[in-house]
Design a protein around this motif. Structure first.
Motif, PDB file in Angstrom:
ATOM      1  N   LYS A  65      -3.456  -8.602  -3.969  1.00  0.00           N
ATOM      2  CA  LYS A  65      -2.520  -8.303  -2.883  1.00  0.00           C
ATOM      3  C   LYS A  65      -1.239  -7.698  -3.462  1.00  0.00           C
ATOM      4  O   LYS A  65      -0.650  -8.246  -4.398  1.00  0.00           O
ATOM      5  N   ASP A  67       2.545  -6.448  -2.266  1.00  0.00           N
ATOM      6  CA  ASP A  67       3.467  -6.657  -1.154  1.00  0.00           C
ATOM      7  C   ASP A  67       4.786  -5.935  -1.394  1.00  0.00           C
ATOM      8  O   ASP A  67       5.499  -6.222  -2.355  1.00  0.00           O
ATOM      9  N   ASN A  68       5.100  -4.989  -0.529  1.00  0.00           N
ATOM     10  CA  ASN A  68       6.388  -4.298  -0.558  1.00  0.00           C
ATOM     11  C   ASN A  68       7.310  -4.983   0.443  1.00  0.00           C
ATOM     12  O   ASN A  68       7.172  -4.796   1.648  1.00  0.00           O
ATOM     13  N   LYS A  71      12.484  -3.296   3.532  1.00  0.00           N
ATOM     14  CA  LYS A  71      12.331  -2.836   4.905  1.00  0.00           C
ATOM     15  C   LYS A  71      12.699  -1.367   5.106  1.00  0.00           C
ATOM     16  O   LYS A  71      12.440  -0.816   6.178  1.00  0.00           O
ATOM     17  N   GLY A  74       9.800   2.897   0.674  1.00  0.00           N
ATOM     18  CA  GLY A  74       8.379   2.887   0.378  1.00  0.00           C
ATOM     19  C   GLY A  74       8.142   2.817  -1.119  1.00  0.00           C
ATOM     20  O   GLY A  74       9.048   3.038  -1.920  1.00  0.00           O
ATOM     21  N   GLN A 102       2.599   3.031  -0.370  1.00  0.00           N
ATOM     22  CA  GLN A 102       2.729   1.856   0.495  1.00  0.00           C
ATOM     23  C   GLN A 102       4.038   1.937   1.275  1.00  0.00           C
ATOM     24  O   GLN A 102       5.106   2.130   0.690  1.00  0.00           O
ATOM     25  N   GLY A 103       3.958   1.791   2.594  1.00  0.00           N
ATOM     26  CA  GLY A 103       5.130   1.929   3.445  1.00  0.00           C
ATOM     27  C   GLY A 103       6.052   0.723   3.427  1.00  0.00           C
ATOM     28  O   GLY A 103       5.827  -0.262   2.734  1.00  0.00           O
ATOM     29  N   HIS A 104       7.120   0.828   4.253  1.00  0.00           N
ATOM     30  CA  HIS A 104       8.121  -0.231   4.336  1.00  0.00           C
ATOM     31  C   HIS A 104       7.511  -1.532   4.840  1.00  0.00           C
ATOM     32  O   HIS A 104       6.721  -1.535   5.790  1.00  0.00           O
ATOM     33  N   LYS A 105       7.882  -2.650   4.214  1.00  0.00           N
ATOM     34  CA  LYS A 105       7.467  -3.982   4.654  1.00  0.00           C
ATOM     35  C   LYS A 105       5.948  -4.052   4.878  1.00  0.00           C
ATOM     36  O   LYS A 105       5.483  -4.668   5.830  1.00  0.00           O
ATOM     37  N   LYS A 106       5.190  -3.440   3.983  1.00  0.00           N
ATOM     38  CA  LYS A 106       3.733  -3.444   4.101  1.00  0.00           C
ATOM     39  C   LYS A 106       3.117  -4.257   2.963  1.00  0.00           C
ATOM     40  O   LYS A 106       3.670  -4.351   1.862  1.00  0.00           O
ATOM     41  N   ASN A 107       1.960  -4.834   3.222  1.00  0.00           N
ATOM     42  CA  ASN A 107       1.174  -5.441   2.152  1.00  0.00           C
ATOM     43  C   ASN A 107      -0.225  -4.843   2.173  1.00  0.00           C
ATOM     44  O   ASN A 107      -0.747  -4.488   3.222  1.00  0.00           O
ATOM     45  N   THR A 108      -0.784  -4.724   0.993  1.00  0.00           N
ATOM     46  CA  THR A 108      -2.074  -4.060   0.829  1.00  0.00           C
ATOM     47  C   THR A 108      -2.991  -4.931  -0.018  1.00  0.00           C
ATOM     48  O   THR A 108      -2.551  -5.514  -1.006  1.00  0.00           O
TER      49      THR A 108
END
Length: 210
Positions: A65, A67-68, A71, A74, A102-108
């Motif tokens: 995982k 996590d960015n 907010k 990117g 990966q964008g703002h406040k995103k987790n992948t």
């Protein structure tokens, strides 16, 4: 009239100093960056599951995982290189996650199965069969750059790792995600978290009392 003029000039100067200090502070707050959080959410070694006894299966399944938490910024990852170790020191597998944004406040999540080589299966299986555990380590290395509005920063190294303890089920003992951490804080991280606010404060105070 002269005194009034001097007072008005002084007030304007103080207002300018105050505004400049606040502007410097807000600029620092808007430009500072934080490295993404990396963690292992799932880790499964089928050959160490004593109820299944899939000894011919020499793979490891993992769930990474990323996590960015920022907010307004990117993250662009270069290829992410993962290295797996048995007993924290013996390299047994490598895997590459292709580069992505990966964008703002995103987790992948990046989930995959990796083939191992050179893992002492007999010793590992014997350990978990006797109620003990075995330890693996996951090392991650990549370079990231941050997107602030329409432009990117320079690339920064991201090198972290973490230990994963596996029991007789073949799964990690810790039910929670295992955060991959750096062995030592980088200079950039120290600057952002400690030195940056101090410098802005000194700059503001110097302007205020000139």
């Amino acid at each position: 009239m002269a005194e009034y003029g001097d007072g008005g000039c002084c007030r304007c100067w103080c207002s300018f100093i105050f505004t400049s200090g606040l502007t410097a502070l807000f600029m620092w707050l808007s430009l500072r960056t934080f490295k993404p959080t990396c963690s292992i959410q799932d880790f499964y070694v089928p050959a160490l599951n004593i109820t299944d006894m899939s000894t011919t299966n020499d793979t490891i399944y993992f769930d990474l995982k990323l996590d960015n938490g920022m907010k307004d910024k990117g993250v662009h990852y270069a290829n992410i290189n993962l290295t797996f170790f048995y007993n924290t020191t013996l390299p047994i597998a490598n895997f590459t996650v292709p580069k992505f944004y990966q964008g703002h406040k995103k987790n992948t999540h990046r989930r995959a199965t990796v083939e191992t080589s050179g893992l002492p299966w007999a010793a590992a299986l014997d350990a978990v069969s006797n109620g003990s555990t075995v330890r693996f380590r996951v090392g991650l290395a990549t370079r990231v750059k941050y997107k602030i509005m329409f432009w990117y920063t320079k690339r920064h190294s991201l090198v972290v790792g973490g230990d994963v303890v596996v029991n007789e089920s073949g799964r990690k003992v810790n039910k929670k995600g295992i955060k991959l951490k750096s062995a030592a804080p980088t200079r950039g991280t120290y600057w952002v978290m400690m030195v940056g606010p101090f410098v802005v404060f000194i700059f503001f105070m110097n302007l205020l009392f000139l």
